[in-house]
Scaffold this motif. Structure first.
Motif, PDB file in Angstrom:
ATOM      1  N   LYS A   1      31.236  13.997 -31.179  1.00  0.00           N
ATOM      2  CA  LYS A   1      31.464  13.791 -29.750  1.00  0.00           C
ATOM      3  C   LYS A   1      30.232  13.187 -29.076  1.00  0.00           C
ATOM      4  O   LYS A   1      30.332  12.302 -28.246  1.00  0.00           O
ATOM      5  CB  LYS A   1      31.817  15.137 -29.101  1.00  0.00           C
ATOM      6  N   ALA A   2      29.074  13.701 -29.461  1.00  0.00           N
ATOM      7  CA  ALA A   2      27.841  13.239 -28.825  1.00  0.00           C
ATOM      8  C   ALA A   2      27.376  11.904 -29.406  1.00  0.00           C
ATOM      9  O   ALA A   2      26.496  11.276 -28.875  1.00  0.00           O
ATOM     10  CB  ALA A   2      26.749  14.282 -28.985  1.00  0.00           C
TER      11      ALA A   2
ATOM     12  N   LYS B   1      23.135  24.298 -20.217  1.00  0.00           N
ATOM     13  CA  LYS B   1      23.869  24.972 -21.295  1.00  0.00           C
ATOM     14  C   LYS B   1      25.171  24.255 -21.624  1.00  0.00           C
ATOM     15  O   LYS B   1      25.599  24.236 -22.767  1.00  0.00           O
ATOM     16  CB  LYS B   1      24.170  26.419 -20.896  1.00  0.00           C
ATOM     17  N   LYS B   2      25.782  23.667 -20.602  1.00  0.00           N
ATOM     18  CA  LYS B   2      27.061  23.011 -20.821  1.00  0.00           C
ATOM     19  C   LYS B   2      26.903  21.647 -21.474  1.00  0.00           C
ATOM     20  O   LYS B   2      27.738  21.210 -22.249  1.00  0.00           O
ATOM     21  CB  LYS B   2      27.788  22.851 -19.484  1.00  0.00           C
ATOM     22  N   ILE B   3      25.820  20.978 -21.144  1.00  0.00           N
ATOM     23  CA  ILE B   3      25.691  19.590 -21.611  1.00  0.00           C
ATOM     24  C   ILE B   3      24.849  19.482 -22.888  1.00  0.00           C
ATOM     25  O   ILE B   3      24.883  18.475 -23.571  1.00  0.00           O
ATOM     26  CB  ILE B   3      25.122  18.700 -20.479  1.00  0.00           C
ATOM     27  N   VAL B   4      24.120  20.558 -23.222  1.00  0.00           N
ATOM     28  CA  VAL B   4      23.189  20.483 -24.362  1.00  0.00           C
ATOM     29  C   VAL B   4      23.887  20.023 -25.638  1.00  0.00           C
ATOM     30  O   VAL B   4      25.003  20.438 -25.948  1.00  0.00           O
ATOM     31  CB  VAL B   4      22.470  21.842 -24.590  1.00  0.00           C
ATOM     32  N   SER B   5      23.237  19.112 -26.333  1.00  0.00           N
ATOM     33  CA  SER B   5      23.732  18.647 -27.615  1.00  0.00           C
ATOM     34  C   SER B   5      22.593  18.802 -28.613  1.00  0.00           C
ATOM     35  O   SER B   5      21.468  18.393 -28.326  1.00  0.00           O
ATOM     36  CB  SER B   5      24.143  17.182 -27.515  1.00  0.00           C
ATOM     37  N   SER B   6      22.899  19.404 -29.752  1.00  0.00           N
ATOM     38  CA  SER B   6      21.824  19.727 -30.692  1.00  0.00           C
ATOM     39  C   SER B   6      21.139  18.481 -31.246  1.00  0.00           C
ATOM     40  O   SER B   6      20.027  18.555 -31.722  1.00  0.00           O
ATOM     41  CB  SER B   6      22.377  20.568 -31.826  1.00  0.00           C
ATOM     42  N   ASN B   7      21.807  17.331 -31.189  1.00  0.00           N
ATOM     43  CA  ASN B   7      21.071  16.150 -31.661  1.00  0.00           C
ATOM     44  C   ASN B   7      20.474  15.328 -30.521  1.00  0.00           C
ATOM     45  O   ASN B   7      20.132  14.174 -30.702  1.00  0.00           O
ATOM     46  CB  ASN B   7      21.901  15.293 -32.623  1.00  0.00           C
ATOM     47  N   GLY B   8      20.315  15.955 -29.374  1.00  0.00           N
ATOM     48  CA  GLY B   8      19.624  15.296 -28.268  1.00  0.00           C
ATOM     49  C   GLY B   8      20.498  15.233 -27.038  1.00  0.00           C
ATOM     50  O   GLY B   8      21.567  14.628 -27.061  1.00  0.00           O
ATOM     51  N   THR B   9      20.049  15.842 -25.952  1.00  0.00           N
ATOM     52  CA  THR B   9      20.849  15.895 -24.743  1.00  0.00           C
ATOM     53  C   THR B   9      20.703  14.611 -23.939  1.00  0.00           C
ATOM     54  O   THR B   9      19.596  14.182 -23.639  1.00  0.00           O
ATOM     55  CB  THR B   9      20.418  17.112 -23.897  1.00  0.00           C
TER      56      THR B   9
ATOM     57  N   GLY C   1      12.102  27.744 -27.138  1.00  0.00           N
ATOM     58  CA  GLY C   1      13.427  28.132 -26.660  1.00  0.00           C
ATOM     59  C   GLY C   1      13.735  27.712 -25.233  1.00  0.00           C
ATOM     60  O   GLY C   1      14.884  27.734 -24.823  1.00  0.00           O
ATOM     61  N   SER C   2      12.708  27.328 -24.468  1.00  0.00           N
ATOM     62  CA  SER C   2      12.991  26.935 -23.082  1.00  0.00           C
ATOM     63  C   SER C   2      12.342  25.622 -22.666  1.00  0.00           C
ATOM     64  O   SER C   2      12.461  25.206 -21.518  1.00  0.00           O
ATOM     65  CB  SER C   2      12.580  28.051 -22.126  1.00  0.00           C
ATOM     66  N   THR C   3      11.656  24.963 -23.588  1.00  0.00           N
ATOM     67  CA  THR C   3      11.022  23.679 -23.243  1.00  0.00           C
ATOM     68  C   THR C   3      12.068  22.685 -22.747  1.00  0.00           C
ATOM     69  O   THR C   3      11.942  22.108 -21.658  1.00  0.00           O
ATOM     70  CB  THR C   3      10.303  23.081 -24.481  1.00  0.00           C
ATOM     71  N   ALA C   4      13.103  22.498 -23.555  1.00  0.00           N
ATOM     72  CA  ALA C   4      14.093  21.461 -23.252  1.00  0.00           C
ATOM     73  C   ALA C   4      14.805  21.736 -21.927  1.00  0.00           C
ATOM     74  O   ALA C   4      14.956  20.835 -21.098  1.00  0.00           O
ATOM     75  CB  ALA C   4      15.103  21.364 -24.394  1.00  0.00           C
ATOM     76  N   SER C   5      15.219  22.991 -21.692  1.00  0.00           N
ATOM     77  CA  SER C   5      15.964  23.281 -20.467  1.00  0.00           C
ATOM     78  C   SER C   5      15.059  23.209 -19.240  1.00  0.00           C
ATOM     79  O   SER C   5      15.467  22.757 -18.176  1.00  0.00           O
ATOM     80  CB  SER C   5      16.647  24.646 -20.563  1.00  0.00           C
ATOM     81  N   GLN C   6      13.811  23.639 -19.379  1.00  0.00           N
ATOM     82  CA  GLN C   6      12.906  23.617 -18.216  1.00  0.00           C
ATOM     83  C   GLN C   6      12.519  22.185 -17.838  1.00  0.00           C
ATOM     84  O   GLN C   6      12.428  21.850 -16.660  1.00  0.00           O
ATOM     85  CB  GLN C   6      11.658  24.461 -18.491  1.00  0.00           C
ATOM     86  N   VAL C   7      12.296  21.346 -18.852  1.00  0.00           N
ATOM     87  CA  VAL C   7      12.017  19.932 -18.556  1.00  0.00           C
ATOM     88  C   VAL C   7      13.257  19.317 -17.903  1.00  0.00           C
ATOM     89  O   VAL C   7      13.172  18.610 -16.896  1.00  0.00           O
ATOM     90  CB  VAL C   7      11.626  19.153 -19.832  1.00  0.00           C
ATOM     91  N   TYR C   8      14.417  19.625 -18.475  1.00  0.00           N
ATOM     92  CA  TYR C   8      15.678  19.074 -17.955  1.00  0.00           C
ATOM     93  C   TYR C   8      15.866  19.446 -16.482  1.00  0.00           C
ATOM     94  O   TYR C   8      16.325  18.643 -15.674  1.00  0.00           O
ATOM     95  CB  TYR C   8      16.845  19.594 -18.797  1.00  0.00           C
TER      96      TYR C   8
END
Ligand SMILES: [Cu+2]
Length: 489
Positions: A40-41, A231-239, A178-185
């Protein structure tokens, strides 16, 4: 003869069927494990999926303010930097819940001089732990702000370091596991600009916000209530997001009054890379890489930056007529419109030499460390291992010359991995054993590795302690694509 061809054909079919079974198997495994489809991603998420801003009405570019010191004494400069939540008008309609430093979204530009002792009172006013990482800064591990230097919710921490590196466009962002990606986002990122004697005397545009602009490019997606739901949009191969924000502004413009305009480009996206060009395909000059000036300006008509990478470019607006609109684009998307109000003020000629950077050559350099980057089967790893806080992966002696061969192992359906090393600036020696292009000859702290390619870099760790090296696709980093190196005296 005929029989031989049939056997060969049969073998080919068998290999093909085997391959298809493996691909389907991996996808099923992924679906079961993560309840989401990798397909999908997109298999190459950093290049696919469209983003465009062009239909949005043009808005004036937001320029992050320069952070004022709380105080200075002798060679010491004191700042306060607070991670906080807020509400920001990012898209039309409802405001968005965001994170920022000293404000609701992004952070102020911290401007320091080589030789200064910087003291930053960091404050965490979020409801979760964070850290304050100085990306590209050469400093010891206690100030680096990596995963070992987190600040708990509600807590403060004083960070001190001496600026001891050439003028450069660096940046800061959180780095807690565990929070780098979401906090930057959610909005935590800012510029850290280093000046030195050389940068102050060079005849380059350097009036912040007038002819010298910080430009952080980020893609985000908004839900129907205009919220960022990581959390809804996160994709493990890159959001990836579908909306482009430049310094938090959609479809921005600036009004220019000088012949030369300097853009300090930072790819602050979680996973997307950008190829910047002018819409009329005119050339511009690249004057710096991640860690400082190139030896000379390099003329080019496009530049690609992966997440974490920076480049300063200078655009010559002298040959456009007044009133024209010059657009910097990435694919079809507007990054920045330069409205030419006047184009004969400021510098009239660019310097021929920018710095006395030493040339490095690929010959006679023995590899001291192999780094294999892999995303086979959606399992990301470095040298076949996933990150552990409790394991030191590499050990080197301080001030020894290292040559790392970094190999992006995947050929088919592989992904780009921007490889970043903390606490150090390095030089690129070669790509697939060929000399690297001249616009990559400067100091680097993040190198975009493409599938199937290998990169040799020259590093000297001058600071002691434990440092991270990792993929700057932030979702890869969170999934374990990170290691630790101990530099011993
Ligand atoms: Cu990666």
């Amino acid at each position: 003869m005929r029989g031989g061809i049939d056997v060969q054909r049969k073998r080919l079919y068998l290999i093909l069927i085997g391959f298809i079974i493996i691909v389907i198997g991996l996808n099923v495994f992924w679906l079961i494990k993560f309840k989401q489809s990798p397909v999908k991603a997109g298999m190459m998420p950093n290049t696919s999926s469209q983003i465009t801003n062009n239909k949005e009405k043009q808005r004036i570019l937001n320029i992050p303010p320069v952070l004022k010191p709380d105080s200075t004494d002798a060679n010491n400069v004191y700042y306060t930097l607070r991670a906080q939540t807020g509400m920001t008008q990012l898209v039309s309609g409802e405001k968005t819940k965001t994170y920022g430093y000293n404000g609701p979204f992004l952070g102020p530009t911290i401007r320091v001089e080589r030789g200064q002792n910087i003291h930053i009172h960091t404050q965490n006013r979020l409801k979760q732990a964070t850290s304050f990482h100085w990306h590209g800064a050469i400093l010891d591990d206690s100030s680096d702000g990596g995963p070992h230097q987190t600040v708990a919710a509600g807590q403060n921490k004083l960070i001190s370091f001496k600026v001891n590196q050439p003028a450069a466009t660096l940046w800061y962002h959180p780095h807690a596991v565990g929070s780098t990606a979401s906090q930057v986002y959610n909005g935590l990122a800012g510029f850290l600009l280093v000046d030195d004697q050389n940068s102050r005397q060079l005849k380059l545009p350097r009036n912040y916000g007038k002819d010298d602009f910080p430009i952080v490019v980020q893609d985000r997606s908004f839900d129907k209530n205009n919220q960022l739901d990581y959390k809804k949009i996160v994709s493990s191969n890159g959001t990836l997001g579908n909306t482009l924000l430049i310094n938090g502004t959609q479809n921005p413009y600036i009004e220019t009054t000088t012949k030369y305009v300097r853009l300090r480009l930072l790819n602050g996206s979680n996973a997307r890379e950008y190829t910047f060009k002018l819409d009329d395909r005119s050339s511009f000059y690249q004057i710096s890489t991640d860690g400082g000036f190139l030896k000379k300006p390099v003329q080019e008509n496009k530049i690609t930056l992966a997440p974490g990478e920076r480049a300063e470019i200078v655009v010559d607006l002298g040959h456009y007529s007044q009133g024209s609109q010059v657009k910097l684009k990435s694919a079809d998307s507007n990054i920045l419109t330069m409205k030419v109000k006047n184009n004969h003020d400021g510098e009239t000629k660019l310097p021929r030499q920018l710095t006395n950077l030493q040339t490095v050559t690929k010959s006679g350099q023995k590899v001291t460390q192999n780094i294999a980057l892999s995303d086979m089967g959606h399992m990301v790893s470095i040298n076949n291992r996933q990150f552990s806080m409790n394991r030191i992966d590499l050990k080197v002696k301080q001030n020894t010359t290292q040559v790392w061969k970094i190999r992006n192992k995947n050929n088919m359906m592989g992904e780009i991995h921007p490889f970043h090393i903390h606490g150090v600036q390095f030089r690129l020696l070669s790509i697939n054993n060929n000399a690297s292009p001249s616009n990559m000859h400067g100091w680097k702290d993040t190198i975009m590795t493409r599938p199937g390619n290998q990169y040799k870099i020259l590093i000297k760790f001058t600071q002691t302690g434990v440092f991270m090296y990792h993929c700057h696709n932030l979702e890869h980093e969170e999934a374990g694509m990170m290691g630790q190196i101990r530099v011993v005296p």
